[in-house]
Design a protein around this motif. Structure first.
Motif, PDB file in Angstrom:
ATOM      1  N   HIS A   1       0.844  -1.204   0.000  1.00  0.00           N
ATOM      2  CA  HIS A   1       0.000   0.000   0.000  1.00  0.00           C
ATOM      3  C   HIS A   1       0.876   1.250   0.000  1.00  0.00           C
ATOM      4  CE1 HIS A   1      -3.040   2.955   1.231  1.00  0.00           C
ATOM      5  NE2 HIS A   1      -3.929   2.080   0.802  1.00  0.00           N
ATOM      6  N   ARG A   2       2.004   1.178   0.673  1.00  0.00           N
ATOM      7  CA  ARG A   2       2.914   2.330   0.711  1.00  0.00           C
ATOM      8  C   ARG A   2       3.489   2.626  -0.677  1.00  0.00           C
ATOM      9  NH1 ARG A   2       8.294   2.686   3.029  1.00  0.00           N
ATOM     10  NH2 ARG A   2       8.126   0.483   3.608  1.00  0.00           N
ATOM     11  N   ALA A   3       3.748   1.573  -1.443  1.00  0.00           N
ATOM     12  CA  ALA A   3       4.233   1.768  -2.815  1.00  0.00           C
ATOM     13  C   ALA A   3       3.148   2.415  -3.680  1.00  0.00           C
ATOM     14  CB  ALA A   3       4.671   0.436  -3.414  1.00  0.00           C
ATOM     15  N   ALA A   4       1.905   2.023  -3.449  1.00  0.00           N
ATOM     16  CA  ALA A   4       0.793   2.647  -4.177  1.00  0.00           C
ATOM     17  C   ALA A   4       0.712   4.136  -3.840  1.00  0.00           C
ATOM     18  CB  ALA A   4      -0.521   1.945  -3.832  1.00  0.00           C
ATOM     19  N   GLU A   5       0.844   4.445  -2.578  1.00  0.00           N
ATOM     20  CA  GLU A   5       0.823   5.849  -2.150  1.00  0.00           C
ATOM     21  C   GLU A   5       1.989   6.625  -2.761  1.00  0.00           C
ATOM     22  OE1 GLU A   5      -1.346   7.502  -0.638  1.00  0.00           O
ATOM     23  OE2 GLU A   5      -2.490   6.268   0.779  1.00  0.00           O
ATOM     24  N   TRP A   6       3.139   5.968  -2.879  1.00  0.00           N
ATOM     25  CA  TRP A   6       4.309   6.620  -3.473  1.00  0.00           C
ATOM     26  C   TRP A   6       4.000   7.031  -4.907  1.00  0.00           C
ATOM     27  CZ3 TRP A   6       7.584   6.908  -7.448  1.00  0.00           C
ATOM     28  CH2 TRP A   6       8.813   7.545  -7.255  1.00  0.00           C
ATOM     29  N   PHE A   7       3.417   6.117  -5.680  1.00  0.00           N
ATOM     30  CA  PHE A   7       3.100   6.438  -7.065  1.00  0.00           C
ATOM     31  C   PHE A   7       1.998   7.496  -7.156  1.00  0.00           C
ATOM     32  CE2 PHE A   7       5.369   2.679  -8.793  1.00  0.00           C
ATOM     33  CZ  PHE A   7       5.980   3.315  -9.875  1.00  0.00           C
ATOM     34  N   ALA A   8       1.020   7.435  -6.256  1.00  0.00           N
ATOM     35  CA  ALA A   8      -0.038   8.446  -6.270  1.00  0.00           C
ATOM     36  C   ALA A   8       0.562   9.831  -6.027  1.00  0.00           C
ATOM     37  CB  ALA A   8      -1.090   8.117  -5.216  1.00  0.00           C
ATOM     38  N   SER A   9       1.473   9.925  -5.061  1.00  0.00           N
ATOM     39  CA  SER A   9       2.128  11.202  -4.789  1.00  0.00           C
ATOM     40  C   SER A   9       2.950  11.666  -5.988  1.00  0.00           C
ATOM     41  CB  SER A   9       3.026  11.050  -3.554  1.00  0.00           C
ATOM     42  OG  SER A   9       3.747  12.236  -3.301  1.00  0.00           O
ATOM     43  N   ALA A  10       3.642  10.721  -6.628  1.00  0.00           N
ATOM     44  CA  ALA A  10       4.453  11.069  -7.803  1.00  0.00           C
ATOM     45  C   ALA A  10       3.576  11.588  -8.943  1.00  0.00           C
ATOM     46  CB  ALA A  10       5.258   9.850  -8.257  1.00  0.00           C
ATOM     47  N   LEU A  11       2.401  11.005  -9.127  1.00  0.00           N
ATOM     48  CA  LEU A  11       1.484  11.462 -10.176  1.00  0.00           C
ATOM     49  C   LEU A  11       0.978  12.872  -9.877  1.00  0.00           C
ATOM     50  CD1 LEU A  11      -0.630   8.246 -10.933  1.00  0.00           C
ATOM     51  CD2 LEU A  11       1.226   9.230 -12.294  1.00  0.00           C
ATOM     52  N   ARG A  12       0.687  13.125  -8.606  1.00  0.00           N
ATOM     53  CA  ARG A  12       0.229  14.478  -8.240  1.00  0.00           C
ATOM     54  C   ARG A  12       1.339  15.492  -8.468  1.00  0.00           C
ATOM     55  NH1 ARG A  12      -1.685  11.457  -3.586  1.00  0.00           N
ATOM     56  NH2 ARG A  12      -3.910  10.969  -3.868  1.00  0.00           N
ATOM     57  N   ASN A  13       2.552  15.141  -8.089  1.00  0.00           N
ATOM     58  CA  ASN A  13       3.676  16.057  -8.297  1.00  0.00           C
ATOM     59  C   ASN A  13       3.940  16.303  -9.778  1.00  0.00           C
ATOM     60  OD1 ASN A  13       4.089  16.240  -5.530  1.00  0.00           O
ATOM     61  ND2 ASN A  13       5.621  14.602  -5.493  1.00  0.00           N
ATOM     62  N   LEU A  14       3.606  15.312 -10.592  1.00  0.00           N
ATOM     63  CA  LEU A  14       3.782  15.447 -12.037  1.00  0.00           C
ATOM     64  C   LEU A  14       2.768  16.401 -12.642  1.00  0.00           C
ATOM     65  CD1 LEU A  14       5.240  14.452 -14.615  1.00  0.00           C
ATOM     66  CD2 LEU A  14       3.680  12.486 -14.628  1.00  0.00           C
ATOM     67  N   GLY A  15       1.668  16.621 -11.936  1.00  0.00           N
ATOM     68  CA  GLY A  15       0.622  17.496 -12.452  1.00  0.00           C
ATOM     69  C   GLY A  15      -0.600  16.753 -12.941  1.00  0.00           C
ATOM     70  N   MET A  16      -0.693  15.455 -12.604  1.00  0.00           N
ATOM     71  CA  MET A  16      -1.847  14.662 -13.003  1.00  0.00           C
ATOM     72  C   MET A  16      -3.067  15.055 -12.173  1.00  0.00           C
ATOM     73  SD  MET A  16      -1.185  12.246 -15.356  1.00  0.00           S
ATOM     74  CE  MET A  16       0.299  12.215 -16.365  1.00  0.00           C
ATOM     75  N   ASP A  17      -4.208  14.970 -12.799  1.00  0.00           N
ATOM     76  CA  ASP A  17      -5.473  15.272 -12.132  1.00  0.00           C
ATOM     77  C   ASP A  17      -6.192  13.982 -11.760  1.00  0.00           C
ATOM     78  OD1 ASP A  17      -5.141  18.080 -12.555  1.00  0.00           O
ATOM     79  OD2 ASP A  17      -5.815  17.816 -14.623  1.00  0.00           O
ATOM     80  N   ASN A  18      -7.169  14.120 -10.869  1.00  0.00           N
ATOM     81  CA  ASN A  18      -8.028  12.996 -10.465  1.00  0.00           C
ATOM     82  C   ASN A  18      -7.220  11.771 -10.059  1.00  0.00           C
ATOM     83  OD1 ASN A  18     -10.405  14.503 -11.096  1.00  0.00           O
ATOM     84  ND2 ASN A  18     -10.106  14.004 -13.255  1.00  0.00           N
ATOM     85  N   VAL A  19      -6.154  12.009  -9.318  1.00  0.00           N
ATOM     86  CA  VAL A  19      -5.326  10.898  -8.849  1.00  0.00           C
ATOM     87  C   VAL A  19      -6.058  10.193  -7.707  1.00  0.00           C
ATOM     88  CG1 VAL A  19      -3.134  10.234  -7.805  1.00  0.00           C
ATOM     89  CG2 VAL A  19      -3.207  12.056  -9.532  1.00  0.00           C
ATOM     90  N   GLU A  20      -6.229   8.889  -7.854  1.00  0.00           N
ATOM     91  CA  GLU A  20      -6.975   8.116  -6.865  1.00  0.00           C
ATOM     92  C   GLU A  20      -6.298   6.779  -6.616  1.00  0.00           C
ATOM     93  OE1 GLU A  20      -9.674   8.928  -5.194  1.00  0.00           O
ATOM     94  OE2 GLU A  20     -10.330  10.754  -6.254  1.00  0.00           O
ATOM     95  N   LEU A  21      -6.489   6.260  -5.412  1.00  0.00           N
ATOM     96  CA  LEU A  21      -6.175   4.877  -5.102  1.00  0.00           C
ATOM     97  C   LEU A  21      -7.502   4.131  -5.022  1.00  0.00           C
ATOM     98  CD1 LEU A  21      -3.324   5.952  -4.348  1.00  0.00           C
ATOM     99  CD2 LEU A  21      -3.356   4.318  -2.446  1.00  0.00           C
ATOM    100  N   TYR A  22      -7.753   3.309  -6.011  1.00  0.00           N
ATOM    101  CA  TYR A  22      -9.009   2.566  -6.046  1.00  0.00           C
ATOM    102  C   TYR A  22      -8.838   1.257  -5.278  1.00  0.00           C
ATOM    103  CZ  TYR A  22     -10.885   5.765  -9.534  1.00  0.00           C
ATOM    104  OH  TYR A  22     -11.357   6.879 -10.190  1.00  0.00           O
ATOM    105  N   PRO A  23      -9.626   1.058  -4.219  1.00  0.00           N
ATOM    106  CA  PRO A  23      -9.496  -0.181  -3.441  1.00  0.00           C
ATOM    107  C   PRO A  23      -9.994  -1.388  -4.240  1.00  0.00           C
ATOM    108  CG  PRO A  23     -11.395   1.088  -2.682  1.00  0.00           C
ATOM    109  CD  PRO A  23     -10.679   1.947  -3.686  1.00  0.00           C
ATOM    110  N   THR A  24      -9.408  -2.533  -3.967  1.00  0.00           N
ATOM    111  CA  THR A  24      -9.852  -3.800  -4.546  1.00  0.00           C
ATOM    112  C   THR A  24      -9.930  -4.820  -3.424  1.00  0.00           C
ATOM    113  OG1 THR A  24      -7.678  -4.761  -4.985  1.00  0.00           O
ATOM    114  CG2 THR A  24      -8.525  -3.205  -6.631  1.00  0.00           C
ATOM    115  N   ASN A  25     -10.244  -6.050  -3.760  1.00  0.00           N
ATOM    116  CA  ASN A  25     -10.222  -7.105  -2.746  1.00  0.00           C
ATOM    117  C   ASN A  25      -8.798  -7.460  -2.337  1.00  0.00           C
ATOM    118  OD1 ASN A  25     -13.023  -7.375  -2.628  1.00  0.00           O
ATOM    119  ND2 ASN A  25     -13.057  -8.799  -4.355  1.00  0.00           N
ATOM    120  N   GLY A  26      -7.840  -6.918  -3.069  1.00  0.00           N
ATOM    121  CA  GLY A  26      -6.435  -7.120  -2.728  1.00  0.00           C
ATOM    122  C   GLY A  26      -5.753  -5.789  -2.536  1.00  0.00           C
ATOM    123  N   HIS A  27      -4.814  -5.464  -3.410  1.00  0.00           N
ATOM    124  CA  HIS A  27      -4.058  -4.217  -3.294  1.00  0.00           C
ATOM    125  C   HIS A  27      -4.649  -3.147  -4.217  1.00  0.00           C
ATOM    126  CE1 HIS A  27      -1.239  -6.480  -0.931  1.00  0.00           C
ATOM    127  NE2 HIS A  27      -1.003  -7.324  -1.921  1.00  0.00           N
TER     128      HIS A  27
END
Length: 455
Positions: free
Chosen positions: A38-64
């Motif tokens: 989950h921490r790696a997912a958060e890392w990429f989400a933060s990187a996308l926001r810093n890049l200037g991406m919009d609507n950055v989300e972590l979509y939950p699943t039954n797994g990761h």
């Protein structure tokens, strides 16, 4: 400033960021690493926001969770979807690593860490290529959507449902994936097709208990003999699969593809030397590349039953088992093939035993014609950087999620990999050459330029 200059000036910073990502032990298969994944997912989400991406989300699943972000400011322009994954394989056996798998290290001009090549390093490159273009031009040539999952290494069990549910959100004109390897160092390679797969297990049951082979041998069917007979029925002496209807939907290789394969000048002798055999064997009438890239297979992966210990035990076993996988090619359907296989087993079951067929993983084959403009644009980008002709290949293995993207989103898929066969993916001392990291960044930037001219 050009993107080339920007990439050169930011190289140290990029490597620091990549090392931070590689330090996260996001092993999706192990429950103890759920928080790390989950921490790696958060890392990429933060990187996308810093890049200037919009609507950055972590979509939950039954797994990761699945990470998603978009940049849709190129009004009237086509859309590109970039797919990658942030999860990694387990690191066992740990004692074979020269440096700790989650303490990235550079030696011999390579980055050593789990995930360096598969697939954190290659996914990271996409973000930095887009960053270089944005920083130097202020905009991007297309609309971009980025989808990064955390379960590829465990078969992507939740991503197909996500793609189906979010297919409008994920819709694109081209899909780009960097999760493959080049044929060899300094030989840029575009894989334009992958084989599909279906797997099953044969469970052969005979007598209710193990029997004394002296008292019952020759009078009661031996399940091991039965499973061997069944397995033998799948092929003829020339390696041709004898399951009725198995080849009916196989799409033949085109003349252009044959020419592309011949241009690779692949040495079958080198293959024999590599694997340590005196001759190759397979479906008669086809080359090694054709057998492993564009022809379907049926392989026994495991067989067991009876006494396995040291020495001998005169037993007639109660049961025997075999594990089998098929690699499939366009237009073979995994479900149809499994039906044909079950019918074949039923018709060829020896007397005196009962056979159960248990089905395992499956995935459809995928191919984008290698003369597609999006693939040819990738070839030109590779050649600008590597200054040698690009090789066009098909992969003998399977990436089921690629076939899911193909089936659901119905967009051409470009597999632009920058790894090497020597990267030790899934093994100790996984690594990624710095040269490929540097050249890969440039290639991706050039690709968006080349693609702009054809989309």
């Amino acid at each position: 400033m050009t993107f080339q200059t920007y990439i050169e000036e930011q190289r140290s910073k990029h490597l620091e960021e990549l090392f931070e990502l590689l330090s996260i032990p996001s092993i999706s298969a192990l429950p103890d690493h759920k928080e790390d994944t989950h921490r790696a997912a958060e890392w990429f989400a933060s990187a996308l926001r810093n890049l200037g991406m919009d609507n950055v989300e972590l979509y939950p699943t039954n797994g990761h969770p699945i990470v998603y972000g978009e940049w849709l400011k190129a009004q009237g322009k086509p859309t590109v979807l970039i797919y990658g994954h942030y999860d990694v394989q387990p690191v066992d056996p740990l004692h074979l690593w020269d440096t700790a798998p989650f303490e990235p290290a550079i030696r011999e001009e390579s980055i050593y860490a789990r995930g360096a090549s598969d697939d954190k390093g290659q996914t990271f490159m996409h973000l930095k290529a887009l960053e270089a273009i944005l920083k130097t031009t202020g905009t991007l040539p297309f609309n971009f959507k980025i989808c990064i999952e955390g379960e590829e290494e465990v078969g992507s069990p939740n991503l197909p449902v996500f793609i189906e549910e979010k297919k409008d959100m994920l819709a694109a004109d081209v899909i780009v994936v960097s999760d493959t390897a080049m044929m060899e160092e300094d030989k840029p390679t575009i894989c334009y097709g992958l084989r599909g797969m279906c797997g099953f297990q044969l469970d052969v049951k005979g007598p209710r208990r193990d029997l004394h082979s002296g008292l019952y041998g020759g009078a009661v069917q031996n399940p091991i003999h039965a499973v061997v007979e069944l397995l033998q029925s799948f092929h003829d002496k020339d390696g041709v699969i004898t399951v009725e209807g198995f080849y009916d939907k196989v799409v033949p290789l085109t003349e252009d593809e044959k020419a592309a394969f011949e241009a690779l000048n692949a040495s079958e002798e080198s293959v024999m030397n590599e694997v340590g055999v005196t001759e190759l064997f397979g479906e008669k009438g086809y080359t090694h590349l054709e057998r492993t890239w564009v022809r379907p297979t049926l392989e026994v992966n495991g067989i067991y039953g009876g006494f396995q210990g040291e020495g001998i035990k005169t037993v007639l076993p109660s049961e025997a088992h075999a594990k089998i996988t098929c690699r499939l090619v366009p237009d073979q359907d995994p479900d149809e093939i499994l039906e044909l296989l079950q019918k074949h087993v039923k018709e060829h079951t020896p007397p005196g035993v009962e056979v159960t067929v248990s089905l395992f993983d499956k995935g459809a084959p995928f191919v984008t014609p290698f003369d597609h403009p999006a693939i040819q644009a990738a070839s030109r980008a590779f050649e600008k950087v590597f200054e040698v002709p690009t090789a066009f290949t098909r992969g003998g293995g399977s990436l089921p999620i690629v076939s899911n993207l193909d089936e659901i989103l119905k967009a051409p898929i470009v597999l632009m990999g920058f790894g090497l066969p020597s990267d030790n993916v899934h093994a100790p001392n996984e690594n990624f050459k710095l040269k490929n990291f540097d050249k890969g960044l440039l290639t991706l930037c050039y690709y968006w330029e080349e693609l702009e001219g054809v989309l």
